[in-house]
Write an enzyme that holds these catalytic residues in place. Structure first.
Site, PDB file in Angstrom:
ATOM      1  CE1 TYR A  17      -3.567   2.437   0.462  1.00 19.02           C
ATOM      2  CE2 TYR A  17      -2.701   2.947   2.772  1.00 19.02           C
ATOM      3  CZ  TYR A  17      -3.850   3.226   1.520  1.00 19.02           C
ATOM      4  OH  TYR A  17      -4.580   4.217   1.942  1.00 19.02           O
ATOM      5  CE1 TYR A 171      -5.955  -3.681   7.846  1.00 20.43           C
ATOM      6  CE2 TYR A 171      -7.014  -1.520   7.708  1.00 20.43           C
ATOM      7  CZ  TYR A 171      -5.990  -2.339   7.940  1.00 20.43           C
ATOM      8  OH  TYR A 171      -4.731  -1.746   8.531  1.00 20.43           O
ATOM      9  CG  HIS A 172     -10.965   0.205   7.242  1.00 21.70           C
ATOM     10  ND1 HIS A 172     -11.491  -0.493   5.968  1.00 21.70           N
ATOM     11  CD2 HIS A 172      -9.834   0.928   6.747  1.00 21.70           C
ATOM     12  CE1 HIS A 172     -10.590  -0.448   5.008  1.00 21.70           C
ATOM     13  NE2 HIS A 172      -9.678   0.532   5.355  1.00 21.70           N
ATOM     14  CE  LYS A 537      -9.287  11.970  14.112  1.00 19.68           C
ATOM     15  NZ  LYS A 537      -7.930  12.352  13.939  1.00 19.68           N
ATOM     16  CG  ASP A 541      -6.472  11.693  10.600  1.00 16.97           C
ATOM     17  OD1 ASP A 541      -6.969  10.237  10.246  1.00 16.97           O
ATOM     18  OD2 ASP A 541      -6.247  11.710  12.043  1.00 16.97           O
ATOM     19  CG  HIS A 543      -7.238   6.599  10.922  1.00 20.94           C
ATOM     20  ND1 HIS A 543      -6.951   7.368   9.781  1.00 20.94           N
ATOM     21  CD2 HIS A 543      -7.369   5.693  10.432  1.00 20.94           C
ATOM     22  CE1 HIS A 543      -6.919   6.556   8.687  1.00 20.94           C
ATOM     23  NE2 HIS A 543      -7.164   5.393   9.200  1.00 20.94           N
TER      24      HIS A 543
END
Lengths: 664, 324
Positions: A17, A171-172, A537, A541, A543
């Site tokens: 990746y 996945y996430h 935040k 991004d 996350h």
């Protein structure tokens, strides 16, 4: 044994990746990686590209080229695949909200290379639903997002038959804290939501619907509990096969195969003693390769130093070599399925299926995955699982070598180099990208651009498939920001539930927690009112694990928490801090743009007369940058190695005390 | 010495608040929240300053309440954008529950109320209800006075599901109840006693279709249309914060109610009444019913407050001193 007669299976696709700085720099990296034996490409886009902003948009400041390659227009896409013949390449693109646009650019570049788009092979991640739960690069509300996903699927099934139009991602979910059961349940519920939507759209004739099911693939995670993880994949296999046959009437077993790619777990990678991540990654890879009948089709591995910062080419090469050693040196690919018939494995698989089916039923009862996301249910479940995980790490019940046990270490030669063992993005890259974009805009045929955007607007508002007009936009020189802006106007923007409104029992039983609560309460009393904390935040991004965990912990410690979710501008954060009268601002930044964002937030606070509010920050922050941040006036910097949440709370109380002239 | 250890000068602060200075507004709200003795007397002085200038300003105090999940915050956001188009400035006090264990709270309403960060005419302060029985923290009433001095509209948003929790109505000119479609609950709660309280009923999420229409007709039937305060027929509206429908009409009805109150000269009287009730409640919370008895009983206290209506907060402090 005679080497000649041994029949080995073909190895999986090996990818890394990657992408950074600019299309040109990423192209050079790709060509080097391919020459090292990599067999496919996995493109990482930067956050502005993923969230639909041009590189010169104010929200893109500091983010251009940071976590991936910036793609503003067809010129960038062409440079990205320079000298890489798309007719022979298999390209995976981690792209979601803007997936139709990036695929349109890919098709337009193929045309310029003289390649028939029908020959293209690869994957668009195109799973926006998980973005509301983890990762956070959504733009539009769930309903139009599902529609865009559906359009892309319908278009490729008809026009690019070898394309994997969507990678349903569990996945996430694991990265956001999901248990194996939750991963199974939410990924399969997402698949149902998408397939039902394709069916309802009427774009695919009934007799061809099995082709749609046959093109659905998955993107799965594998954590360190590799026995359970391998069972999870067997459970996936079985549940998907049954669902395809029973719910969607797919007769052809080939079209019911559970096809999946993998990136192994990043959540469990540690900043302390980072060399241990190598064995973690190798064990996690075993989970997705051991079982021949459920083996991954494509694997990409994280680099050992991911928790420290951006990996260098050498770190990525090391990750690729791990795959090559397993595939080429070991005898794994010489055997049939190693686990078939094991009663232990079978029992575990059955247990996971039962748990997942029960959770899927709960989602279905709420009207399906879209509704369960909009109501905040799924996010709350994930935040709860992750909070439990953090609590177990803190208590030592969940052992992590080098983090909560065996912390003593000799000095590591790996991180002692002059570059601190990580890659640094050239700050000049953002300037160059913006200059290139502005030159491109000036040189294009504006009339063609306007016409293409008008057609896009009509398709979006009218309900026609979004792909043909998007491809026309790509050819005409439309930019990523322009394409997204048209859709923002038609569909609106969305803010997802934060999931932090969970209530969890058993928080009172620790002495450390009681001590923290006493500090929070008494400092609040000394300052005349309860301590208030704004968790911000900033940037693009998404996350949000860290922000969410601090919010939940802070609430439990007695803080009044203001948290507005992801993607806030520095001005919004500064104003919220003032309006809410908070004692402290805690920022969370994982994209690497912490220096620029902190500078901007300080400036905004000063501008509105709120410069006295102290600031702390958490994120993937290299030591050098931590020093710079402290020099800028940031009171504390937390990184992934700070797993003791009580200690973080105590530090924050201390910052508030000293900012208000109270004794330490 | 850091600035916030010294309470700001009340007179200057009041002037800056009236001028709509955001930093001053934030400081005033912090001050009213502050329990330290020095801050407390500053706060009383500030309230007195603000109260003196209050009547002149034609500002409105609106309460929005309803069960969790009814979409109160989204509706507030939709109202804010309509009001902004009409050139009005808005202050919001959003009240969220506190954790009974830690006293901590997640103040999440801003998330759904997100408006332009550049707009100086909107100001949102979130409050934890901090274990107050009535669902509203004791600071809400004085804070709303600060907001009233600075903005055209002050809106208090709070969760209210039962009769006891609807005391937002005890401090607002206009109370609006937001009902959730398809929850028989709203109707039950209305029947259970808060039927008399709201001046406006709105069924949110009309985009849900048939379910919302059914709730609308159920509520319409359950309501006694004439408000107990008289001169007002309680309208039952339908709206959708999601697609923006019915919001203009809701804003119109709120304005109408305000006009009715003003025409009857009820605004001042009503606010004094609420202030009196708030003071009684504070005294009861702090000193119990014994304390009230020692001050001569509820009626006597209210009479005294009536007599001191221009220096209400100073008189309240004097009453406290008598009991301390």
């Amino acid at each position: 044994m005679n080497q000649e007669t041994v029949k080995r299976d073909r190895p999986w696709l090996m990818r890394t990746y990657s992408g950074h700085s600019s299309a040109k720099a990423s192209n050079e990296l790709y060509r080097v990686n391919l020459s090292k034996g990599q067999t496919g490409l996995s493109v990482a886009f930067d956050l502005p590209t993923q969230t639909g902003y041009d590189s010169d948009h104010p929200l893109a400041r500091g983010e251009v080229g940071k976590v991936g390659v910036p793609i503003d227009h067809i010129g960038d896409m062409e440079a990205l695949f320079d000298q890489i013949p798309l007719g022979q390449m298999n390209t995976s693109m981690t792209i979601n909200a803007t997936a139709p646009w990036l695929l349109a650019l890919y098709v337009a570049v193929a045309e310029r290379q003289g390649v028939d788009p029908a020959q293209l092979q690869g994957t668009t991640q195109n799973d926006v639903l998980k973005e509301y739960l983890s990762r956070g690069t959504y733009i539009f509300p769930p309903e139009p997002s599902v529609r865009l996903t559906t359009d892309l699927i319908a278009y490729t099934v008809e026009n690019i038959p070898k394309w994997n139009p969507t990678n349903i991602c569990s996945y996430h979910l694991q990265e956001a804290g999901a248990t194996p059961t939750q991963e199974l349940a939410y990924a399969l519920s997402t698949a149902i939501a998408i397939l039902d939507a394709v069916k309802a759209s009427g774009q695919i004739p009934q007799e061809r619907f099995q082709d749609v099911v046959g093109r659905i693939s998955f993107f799965v995670n594998a954590g360190i509990r590799f026995v359970e993880e391998t069972c999870k994949l067997r459970a996936f296999n079985r549940m998907w096969d049954a669902m395809a046959e029973q719910r969607y009437g797919v007769a052809d077993p080939k079209k019911r195969r559970f096809r999946y790619g993998v990136q192994v777990n990043s959540l469990g990678l540690t900043e302390s003693q980072p060399e241990n991540n190598v064995q973690r990654i190798v064990l996690e890879m075993l989970a997705v390769t051991l079982s021949k009948n459920t083996r991954a089709r494509a694997i990409q591995l994280p680099a050992w130093n991911e928790a420290l910062g951006l990996p260098r080419p050498w770190d990525q090469q090391w990750a690729l070599r791990m795959q090559q050693v397993l595939a080429l040196e070991t005898d794994l690919l010489e055997y049939g399925d190693l686990l078939d018939g094991s009663p232990v494995i079978e029992a575990k698989v059955q247990e996971l299926i039962a748990g997942a089916e029960a959770e899927m039923a709960r989602v279905a009862d709420q009207g399906g995955m879209v509704q369960a996301i909009e109501s905040g249910y799924v996010k709350r479940e994930l935040v709860q699982s992750h909070t439990l995980r953090m609590r177990n790490i803190e208590s030592g019940e969940l052992k992590i070598v080098g983090v909560n046990c065996f912390e003593q270490t000799a000095e590591s030669p790996l991180t002692a180099g002059t570059d601190s063992g990580i890659m640094k993005v050239d700050v000049q890259a953002e300037h160059d990208q913006i200059a290139g974009l502005q030159a491109f805009r000036a040189a294009r045929d504006q009339q063609a651009v306007d016409k293409a955007l008008m057609q896009l607007q009509e398709a979006a508002a009218g309900g026609g498939n979004i792909m043909p007009s998007s491809i026309e936009c790509a050819r005409a020189g439309v930019t990523t920001g322009e394409w997204s802006e048209v859709l923002r106007e038609v569909f609106g923007e969305y803010r997802a539930p934060t999931g932090i409104d969970i209530s969890m029992a058993g928080q009172t039983d620790s002495a450390a927690m009681d001590a923290v609560r006493a500090q929070v309460r008494s400092t609040g009393e000394e300052l005349g009112r309860p301590l208030r904390l704004l968790i911000g935040k900033p940037g693009l991004d998404g996350h949000s694990n860290g922000a969410e965990q601090i919010a939940v912990k802070g609430r439990d410690a007695g803080f009044e928490i203001v948290y507005e979710g992801i993607r806030l501008t520095p001005a919004q954060i500064a104003r919220a801090a003032q309006e809410e009268g908070v004692h402290l601002i805690g920022l969370s930044v994982l994209s690497g743009s912490h220096l620029e964002l902190v500078e901007d937030i300080h400036a905004e606070l000063e501008k509105i007369g709120a410069g006295a509010i102290p600031l702390v920050i958490g994120g993937i922050i290299p030591e050098d940058d931590a020093r710079k941040l402290k020099a800028q006036g940031v009171q504390a910097v937390f990184t992934p190695k700070d797993v003791d949440m009580n200690a973080i709370m105590t530090t924050m109380v201390g910052v508030i005390r000293s900012a208000n002239g109270l004794e330490a | 010495m850091p600035a916030n250890l010294q309470p700001p000068d009340p007179e200057q602060l009041a002037m800056a608040v009236r001028g709509g200075e955001r930093a001053a507004l934030a400081a005033a709200l912090n001050l009213l929240d502050d329990k330290r003795p020095a801050s407390r007397s500053s706060a009383i002085a500030l309230m007195t300053e603000l109260q003196t200038g209050q009547a002149a300003k034609n500002s409105r105090l609106i309460g929005i309440t309803g069960p969790p999940g009814a979409g109160k915050s989204s509706l507030t956001a939709a109202l804010i954008s309509v009001w902004r188009q009409r050139g009005l400035s808005i202050g919001v006090l959003a009240v969220d529950p506190s954790s009974p264990i830690s006293g901590g709270a997640l103040l999440g309403d801003r998330l759904r109320m997100k408006t332009s960060s550049e707009d100086d005419a909107v100001f949102v302060r979130s409050l934890a209800c901090r274990g107050q029985f009535g669902g509203l923290s004791a600071e809400v009433w004085p804070m709303s006075l600060v907001m009233l001095a600075a903005f055209d509209i002050t809106l208090i948003e709070t969760v209210g599901v039962g009769q006891r929790e609807i005391d937002v109505a005890d401090m607002c000119d206009t109370t609006c109840y937001v009902a959730q479609p398809g929850s028989g609950d709203s109707v039950q709660f209305l029947k259970a006693g808060i039927l008399e309280v709201p001046h406006i009923l709105v069924v949110n999420k009309e985009d849900m279709g048939a379910v919302a229409r059914r709730t609308l007709s159920e509520l319409g039937a359950a309501m006694s249309r004439e408000h107990s305060e008289g001169n007002w027929t309680v309208p039952v509206l339908s709206a959708s914060a999601t697609n923006g429908s019915g919001i203009e009409a809701l804003a119109d009805v709120m304005e109408q109610h305000h006009k009715v109150l003003r025409e009857q000269g009820l605004i001042k009287q009503r606010r004094q009444h609420y202030q009196g009730k708030w003071i009684l409640k504070r005294l009861r919370d702090e000193f119990g019913s014994n304390g009230l008895t020692r001050l001569g009983g509820t009626d006597s206290i209210l009479d005294q407050l009536q007599a001191h209506s221009s220096t209400l907060f100073e008189h309240y402090e004097a009453l406290r001193q008598r009991l301390l």
